[in-house]
Design a protein around this motif. Structure first.
Motif, PDB file in Angstrom:
ATOM      1  N   LEU A  90      35.118 -47.707   5.501  1.00 40.16           N
ATOM      2  CA  LEU A  90      34.643 -46.563   6.458  1.00 40.16           C
ATOM      3  C   LEU A  90      35.076 -45.222   6.206  1.00 40.16           C
ATOM      4  N   MET A  91      36.458 -45.120   5.913  1.00 42.07           N
ATOM      5  CA  MET A  91      36.948 -43.738   5.602  1.00 42.07           C
ATOM      6  C   MET A  91      36.805 -43.221   4.200  1.00 42.07           C
ATOM      7  N   SER A  92      36.071 -44.005   3.440  1.00 40.20           N
ATOM      8  CA  SER A  92      36.065 -43.577   1.958  1.00 40.20           C
ATOM      9  C   SER A  92      34.523 -42.676   1.912  1.00 40.20           C
ATOM     10  N   ASP A  93      33.777 -42.591   2.747  1.00 41.23           N
ATOM     11  CA  ASP A  93      32.835 -41.762   3.014  1.00 41.23           C
ATOM     12  C   ASP A  93      33.103 -40.076   3.014  1.00 41.23           C
ATOM     13  N   PRO A  94      32.902 -39.267   2.166  1.00 41.62           N
ATOM     14  CA  PRO A  94      33.320 -37.943   2.301  1.00 41.62           C
ATOM     15  C   PRO A  94      33.010 -37.177   3.674  1.00 41.62           C
ATOM     16  N   THR A  95      31.763 -37.393   4.034  1.00 34.15           N
ATOM     17  CA  THR A  95      31.337 -36.728   5.250  1.00 34.15           C
ATOM     18  C   THR A  95      32.541 -37.349   6.334  1.00 34.15           C
ATOM     19  N   ARG A  96      32.642 -38.771   6.430  1.00 30.11           N
ATOM     20  CA  ARG A  96      33.327 -39.233   7.546  1.00 30.11           C
ATOM     21  C   ARG A  96      34.879 -38.784   7.355  1.00 30.11           C
ATOM     22  N   LEU A  97      35.405 -38.690   6.198  1.00 28.33           N
ATOM     23  CA  LEU A  97      36.864 -38.232   5.795  1.00 28.33           C
ATOM     24  C   LEU A  97      36.877 -36.699   6.416  1.00 28.33           C
ATOM     25  N   ARG A  98      36.019 -35.920   6.005  1.00 21.86           N
ATOM     26  CA  ARG A  98      35.976 -34.495   6.225  1.00 21.86           C
ATOM     27  C   ARG A  98      36.067 -34.570   7.995  1.00 21.86           C
ATOM     28  N   LEU A  99      35.181 -35.452   8.430  1.00 23.29           N
ATOM     29  CA  LEU A  99      35.017 -35.365   9.817  1.00 23.29           C
ATOM     30  C   LEU A  99      36.354 -35.752  10.773  1.00 23.29           C
ATOM     31  N   LEU A 100      37.116 -36.668   9.974  1.00 24.30           N
ATOM     32  CA  LEU A 100      38.410 -37.049  10.733  1.00 24.30           C
ATOM     33  C   LEU A 100      39.343 -35.933  10.541  1.00 24.30           C
ATOM     34  N   TYR A 101      39.412 -35.373   9.345  1.00 27.96           N
ATOM     35  CA  TYR A 101      40.316 -34.081   9.138  1.00 27.96           C
ATOM     36  C   TYR A 101      40.154 -33.042  10.199  1.00 27.96           C
ATOM     37  N   ALA A 102      38.699 -32.901  10.286  1.00 26.94           N
ATOM     38  CA  ALA A 102      38.285 -31.680  11.244  1.00 26.94           C
ATOM     39  C   ALA A 102      38.530 -31.893  12.827  1.00 26.94           C
ATOM     40  N   LEU A 103      38.448 -33.249  13.021  1.00 24.25           N
ATOM     41  CA  LEU A 103      38.913 -33.575  14.603  1.00 24.25           C
ATOM     42  C   LEU A 103      40.361 -33.588  14.559  1.00 24.25           C
ATOM     43  N   ASP A 104      41.268 -33.866  13.554  1.00 28.72           N
ATOM     44  CA  ASP A 104      42.752 -33.627  13.662  1.00 28.72           C
ATOM     45  C   ASP A 104      43.023 -32.183  13.569  1.00 28.72           C
ATOM     46  N   LEU A 105      42.341 -31.386  12.994  1.00 31.68           N
ATOM     47  CA  LEU A 105      42.889 -29.899  13.140  1.00 31.68           C
ATOM     48  C   LEU A 105      42.294 -29.379  14.412  1.00 31.68           C
ATOM     49  N   ALA A 106      41.170 -29.732  14.924  1.00 25.21           N
ATOM     50  CA  ALA A 106      40.452 -28.910  16.076  1.00 25.21           C
ATOM     51  C   ALA A 106      40.880 -29.658  17.447  1.00 25.21           C
ATOM     52  N   GLU A 107      41.263 -30.882  17.446  1.00 25.04           N
ATOM     53  CA  GLU A 107      41.613 -31.788  18.310  1.00 25.04           C
ATOM     54  C   GLU A 107      40.287 -32.213  19.126  1.00 25.04           C
ATOM     55  N   GLU A 108      39.353 -31.696  19.431  1.00 25.85           N
ATOM     56  CA  GLU A 108      38.249 -32.090  19.919  1.00 25.85           C
ATOM     57  C   GLU A 108      37.010 -31.107  19.808  1.00 25.85           C
ATOM     58  N   MET A 109      35.661 -31.708  19.438  1.00 20.57           N
ATOM     59  CA  MET A 109      34.719 -30.925  19.308  1.00 20.57           C
ATOM     60  C   MET A 109      33.620 -31.733  19.476  1.00 20.57           C
TER      61      MET A 109
END
Length: 126
Positions: A39-58
């Motif tokens: 599930l995490m191997s998809d580039p969109t999903r992985l970038r999304l996880l990083y974005a949420l980590d950095l921004a906390e909530e979006m």
């Protein structure tokens, strides 16, 4: 001769073999982990996880802008991650806000995934 065994069928180092056997995840745990990593191997999903980590909530639209993806693809990725328990949703009026699950392991985000990227690039420095 059985695959993975020495000709004698006996391990060269029985203590290490036993230690490895005791610490291995169960087949069910391995299946679940493989599913999550897939599930995490998809580039969109992985970038999304990083974005949420950095921004906390979006919200979906903001995540899509941050990762350079369409809102449809981002919404789909968020649904998959939410179903897997990696992301949680909070509704406020008509908007839904997403963040990483409280139990999402910080060392995975901060060290492991970034280190794997560096390792794959041949970066041997620490």
């Amino acid at each position: 001769m059985t695959p993975g065994h020495h000709r004698s069928g006996l391990p060269l180092d029985p203590e290490r073999v036993e230690r490895a056997r005791k610490r291995l995840p169960s087949p069910e745990e391995t299946d679940r982990l493989t599913g999550i990593l897939t599930l995490m191997s998809d580039p969109t999903r992985l970038r999304l996880l990083y974005a949420l980590d950095l921004a906390e909530e979006m919200c979906v639209g903001d995540v899509a802008l941050a990762i350079g993806s369409s809102e449809d693809a981002t919404g789909y990725a968020l649904r998959l991650l939410r179903t897997a328990g990696l992301v949680v949703r909070r509704k406020q009026g008509r908007l839904a806000y997403y963040r990483l699950s409280e139990d999402f392991p910080e060392p995975l985000r901060q060290e492991c995934l970034l280190r794997l990227v560096a390792l794959s690039q041949g970066d041997e420095s620490d």
